[in-house]
Design an enzyme around this catalytic site. Sequence first.
Site, mmCIF file in Angstrom:
data_model
loop_
_atom_site.group_PDB
_atom_site.id
_atom_site.type_symbol
_atom_site.label_atom_id
_atom_site.label_comp_id
_atom_site.label_asym_id
_atom_site.label_seq_id
_atom_site.Cartn_x
_atom_site.Cartn_y
_atom_site.Cartn_z
ATOM 1 N N GLU A 114 -15.571 -19.084 -80.544
ATOM 2 C CA GLU A 114 -16.677 -19.420 -81.191
ATOM 3 C C GLU A 114 -16.616 -18.893 -82.560
ATOM 4 O O GLU A 114 -17.791 -18.520 -83.250
ATOM 5 C CB GLU A 114 -18.058 -19.217 -80.506
ATOM 6 C CG GLU A 114 -17.938 -17.843 -79.882
ATOM 7 C CD GLU A 114 -19.233 -17.660 -78.837
ATOM 8 O OE1 GLU A 114 -20.225 -17.769 -79.393
ATOM 9 O OE2 GLU A 114 -19.200 -17.183 -77.705
ATOM 10 N N CYS A 166 -19.782 -18.895 -75.354
ATOM 11 C CA CYS A 166 -18.697 -18.049 -74.458
ATOM 12 C C CYS A 166 -18.280 -18.654 -73.254
ATOM 13 O O CYS A 166 -17.240 -18.102 -72.663
ATOM 14 C CB CYS A 166 -19.930 -16.784 -73.689
ATOM 15 S SG CYS A 166 -20.025 -15.763 -75.372
ATOM 16 N N HIS A 221 -19.703 -13.137 -66.796
ATOM 17 C CA HIS A 221 -19.825 -13.165 -68.553
ATOM 18 C C HIS A 221 -20.505 -11.700 -68.852
ATOM 19 O O HIS A 221 -21.499 -11.432 -68.510
ATOM 20 C CB HIS A 221 -20.572 -14.213 -68.973
ATOM 21 C CG HIS A 221 -20.483 -14.031 -70.540
ATOM 22 N ND1 HIS A 221 -19.785 -13.792 -71.405
ATOM 23 C CD2 HIS A 221 -21.857 -14.319 -71.200
ATOM 24 C CE1 HIS A 221 -20.170 -13.625 -72.609
ATOM 25 N NE2 HIS A 221 -21.507 -13.920 -72.685
HETATM 26 N N1 COA Z 1 -32.107 5.406 -72.635
HETATM 27 C C1 COA Z 1 -31.590 4.609 -71.643
HETATM 28 N N2 COA Z 1 -32.029 3.104 -71.684
HETATM 29 C C2 COA Z 1 -32.492 2.865 -72.923
HETATM 30 C C3 COA Z 1 -32.888 3.615 -74.006
HETATM 31 C C4 COA Z 1 -32.573 5.046 -73.823
HETATM 32 N N3 COA Z 1 -32.963 5.930 -74.699
HETATM 33 N N4 COA Z 1 -33.450 2.878 -75.022
HETATM 34 C C5 COA Z 1 -33.163 1.636 -74.552
HETATM 35 N N5 COA Z 1 -32.973 1.605 -73.298
HETATM 36 C C6 COA Z 1 -32.780 0.409 -72.581
HETATM 37 C C7 COA Z 1 -33.856 -0.622 -72.395
HETATM 38 O O1 COA Z 1 -34.710 -0.454 -71.729
HETATM 39 C C8 COA Z 1 -33.044 -2.130 -72.175
HETATM 40 O O2 COA Z 1 -32.761 -2.103 -70.975
HETATM 41 P P1 COA Z 1 -33.434 -3.228 -69.854
HETATM 42 O O3 COA Z 1 -33.371 -4.583 -70.639
HETATM 43 O O4 COA Z 1 -32.798 -3.055 -68.659
HETATM 44 O O5 COA Z 1 -35.140 -2.695 -69.940
HETATM 45 C C9 COA Z 1 -31.645 -1.654 -72.965
HETATM 46 O O6 COA Z 1 -31.591 -0.363 -73.200
HETATM 47 C C10 COA Z 1 -31.637 -2.389 -74.408
HETATM 48 O O7 COA Z 1 -32.609 -1.921 -75.036
HETATM 49 P P2 COA Z 1 -33.570 -2.933 -76.175
HETATM 50 O O8 COA Z 1 -34.804 -2.288 -76.653
HETATM 51 O O9 COA Z 1 -34.171 -4.199 -75.324
HETATM 52 O O10 COA Z 1 -32.513 -3.345 -77.048
HETATM 53 P P3 COA Z 1 -32.700 -4.318 -78.593
HETATM 54 O O11 COA Z 1 -34.096 -4.751 -78.627
HETATM 55 O O12 COA Z 1 -31.891 -3.661 -79.581
HETATM 56 O O13 COA Z 1 -31.791 -5.644 -78.028
HETATM 57 C C11 COA Z 1 -30.155 -7.241 -77.226
HETATM 58 C C12 COA Z 1 -30.856 -5.690 -76.995
HETATM 59 C C13 COA Z 1 -29.182 -7.514 -75.888
HETATM 60 C C14 COA Z 1 -31.421 -8.087 -77.096
HETATM 61 C C15 COA Z 1 -29.312 -7.489 -78.297
HETATM 62 O O14 COA Z 1 -28.529 -6.514 -78.638
HETATM 63 C C16 COA Z 1 -29.078 -8.925 -78.861
HETATM 64 O O15 COA Z 1 -29.453 -9.478 -79.381
HETATM 65 N N6 COA Z 1 -27.714 -8.988 -78.241
HETATM 66 C C17 COA Z 1 -26.908 -10.357 -78.450
HETATM 67 C C18 COA Z 1 -27.392 -11.302 -77.751
HETATM 68 C C19 COA Z 1 -26.672 -11.132 -76.357
HETATM 69 O O16 COA Z 1 -25.699 -10.786 -76.007
HETATM 70 N N7 COA Z 1 -27.564 -11.919 -75.126
HETATM 71 C C20 COA Z 1 -26.977 -11.669 -73.916
HETATM 72 C C21 COA Z 1 -26.922 -13.061 -73.388
HETATM 73 S S1 COA Z 1 -25.396 -13.957 -73.768
#
Ligand code: COA
Length: 445
Positions: free
Chosen positions: A83, A120, A244
């Site tokens: 992609e 993916c 994945h």
């Molecule tokens: N200690 C431990 N865990 C922590 C933490 C800390 N200090 N701070 C945050 N976390 C955890 C959160 O609770 C969350 O876990 P949970 O979902 O089990 O509750 C995780 O870490 C991620 O934190 P979050 O605040 O949700 O991260 P974010 O808002 O920055 O975004 C994604 C995370 C995945 C949405 C972002 O990286 C993204 O958009 N990625 C691309 C899209 C993707 O990969 N999608 C997946 C499907 S293909």
Amino acid sequence: MTAVGIDAIEIWTGKLKLDLAETFAPEKGEDPEKYTKGLGLHASSFPDAHEDIVTMGANAAKRLMDRKGLTPDDIGRIDVATESAFDNSKPVSTYIAGCLEQVYDGDFHHANKGERKFACIAGTQSLDDAYNWIKAGRNRGRSALVVATDTALYARGDPGEATQGAGAVAMLISEDPSLVELSTDQGYGSADETDFLKPNQQFPSVDGKRSMQVYLARMREALEDYESVAGASHPDDFAYIPFHTPFPGMVRKAGLLGYRHMIRNTTVEEELAEEIGLQPREEDYEDREAYEEAIRDHMDDLKSTAEYREWYGEVIEPTLSIARQVGNWYTGSVHIARASALKSAAEAGLDLADKRLLVGSYGSGAQAEIHAETVQDGWKDEIEQLNVDDQIDSRYDLSFEEYENVHDRHNHDKTIEMEDFTVPEEEFVFTGRGRMNERLYDYVA
Ligand code: COA
């Protein structure tokens, strides 16, 4: 009936590393454990200045061909899943074939080449195409080369920036495979979704939280469809379940969902009921909202049980070891999850021959696919050939400023000169552009 499946696999990681806890988190003012514990990622791989999806794919393919003693005549098909393509017409597979023709006698003129796109999941779809081509008897005894290659870059400042990565997986699909036989037991969950897309732009438009919900919804649908052909599945049916893995935290959620589904109406659910009660059934609740809340509470309880933790530790955790160090490789991600699992079994001295894997692939936009595979007798010899740990350990560790330069260097809208961080050796390198803006490559001996 002849077995068809993956005969060999090779992995090429981008040669640079961004340490998420040490380098990225402090710049973002975030707790390092958000990355290492929450997302489950320690580092992301990035391409050096001389690397791109073609060099990484060709380098993985060359390692695979050398190791298996193959010549171009042995390959009847080259499919690239990506992609991160940079051309809407000329497929990446032609570039990769051109690279390989620089170093092997003969050519790939009689190999069918293409490029697969569905976020993916395209790597798994390419495996299916190869399987179908061989099963249809159109391969003339030849094998298919499937290359899943991506530079998963997000715009700087996007939440997805934490889950970047770059690398390629090359797989040889053959009759009488050494690694795994693919089965016809397969299910799909597919719907028109807007969770992650790149409408003619390099960096994705992504609704991260939505993409996580869609991943789980489509995966559940695919599991139900899989069970409609294969019969009910049980957690003990599979040695490993590679999913994945955009980041391991996503798989933590998928594993729990899959386990809850598979133990429903089994003795495992009954035994756990003494500790956490039976799973909520929708008909017992007044509305959907109340049911979903009860499910969430139940899942929280389930994930703390000793039974679940033991199963997760054996069946899911080993699939995540490479992803934790390299980040998201998009099309290659589920295939490094399978490789991680087999590698960990080899290291633990387990006998996996004839054991089964359940493979859960996902592509945004969106589609999940679940299929079963059977590990073959030659799996251990094959998987022990991987040198992915050495590759991971020898990456150049970027400072944050260097990371920003690397990101700019690979931004198609910018023209940034950058010195290589690593010295190319026995690999294909990007050397510039030709008169029609085509990309040019050389092999450095
Ligand atoms: N200690 C431990 N865990 C922590 C933490 C800390 N200090 N701070 C945050 N976390 C955890 C959160 O609770 C969350 O876990 P949970 O979902 O089990 O509750 C995780 O870490 C991620 O934190 P979050 O605040 O949700 O991260 P974010 O808002 O920055 O975004 C994604 C995370 C995945 C949405 C972002 O990286 C993204 O958009 N990625 C691309 C899209 C993707 O990969 N999608 C997946 C499907 S293909």
